[in-house]
Every structure is written in C-alpha cells, then in structure tokens.
Design a protein around this motif. Sequence first.
Motif, mmCIF file in Angstrom:
data_model
loop_
_atom_site.group_PDB
_atom_site.id
_atom_site.type_symbol
_atom_site.label_atom_id
_atom_site.label_comp_id
_atom_site.label_asym_id
_atom_site.label_seq_id
_atom_site.Cartn_x
_atom_site.Cartn_y
_atom_site.Cartn_z
ATOM 1 N N LEU A 136 36.356 39.822 35.118
ATOM 2 C CA LEU A 136 35.328 40.482 35.923
ATOM 3 C C LEU A 136 35.744 40.509 37.391
ATOM 4 N N ARG A 137 36.268 39.377 37.889
ATOM 5 C CA ARG A 137 36.741 39.319 39.282
ATOM 6 C C ARG A 137 37.852 40.333 39.522
ATOM 7 N N ARG A 164 38.485 43.108 37.819
ATOM 8 C CA ARG A 164 37.937 44.469 37.796
ATOM 9 C C ARG A 164 37.203 44.786 39.089
ATOM 10 N N ARG A 165 36.423 43.817 39.565
ATOM 11 C CA ARG A 165 35.664 44.012 40.800
ATOM 12 C C ARG A 165 36.625 44.250 41.972
ATOM 13 N N TYR A 189 36.743 47.477 44.377
ATOM 14 C CA TYR A 189 36.604 47.397 45.823
ATOM 15 C C TYR A 189 37.773 48.084 46.527
#
Length: 142
Positions: free
Chosen positions: A108-109, A111-112, A116
């Motif tokens: 998740l990190r 992908r985030r 960004y």
Amino acid sequence: MSRSGKLTAAEAKLKKKDYDRKRREKLKNSPKSLEKLREKERLKYLKKKEKDQVKSFKIPGEESNVRKNLARLMNETPPASPVSLVESGSRVNAVKNDTAALRRRQQLRNRRAILYRRIAKLEQKLKEESKKSENIEGSTRG
C-alpha cells in the motif's frame, strides 16, 4: 543476462537453485558426506526443538487430529484478531497473519508513493501548460 552484465533476480534465483541441486546430488553420492549431512540436519532439528520451534506429537495420528480440529474451529468461528490466535496456542497463524499484514501495508505504501509521484508530475505538467497558455494569450493581446 541484462545489459550491464548482472543477473536479474529471477536468473540469480534459478542459478542458485541449480547450484544447490547439484551440490545436494554430489553430497548424496558419497556415503561419508551423506552421513555428515544427515548428522547436521539432526543437530539442526534438535536445536529447533530446544527452542520450541518444532512441535512434537507423542501419539501417532495426534497431529492430524489437531489439524482437523483447528480447521473445523477456523470454519466455525469468525476470523479472530492475532491476539486471540496467540492465546489459543496458534502462534504460527498469528505470525503468518502479521507478516501478511506487513506485506499488505508495504504494498500500500509503495502504491501510494507511486501515485504521489504521478500527481506531482501531472501538477508540474499543468503548471508548464498554464504558463505556455498565459504566454500565448499575452502575445496575442499585445
């Protein structure tokens, strides 16, 4: 092989797997080395057993009964939190759940972070385009 001459991760993994397979075959061909290997494995097992990393069953078939009961309990009860899994004596499942959760959070990190970066690039592009349009509008007016 890639252009830089380094192996990719998949190639390195295959190469190591092949190397290990050949090494094991070589060890098994010699009776002395085979006995050394078996002794080494026994010692490793005993060390794990001392650390309670290996569960031993005294009665034949007990292990399969425990697994069946655990599977039945898992099907009958709703998913429990890792704390209740540890309390029920199922440390292995709790560890697996924790590592899976960590892996999901890491994904998740990642992908985030990718999103960004993409947003930042698009914002930069938007600024450049708006400057271009302002320059064009300014030059047509004057």
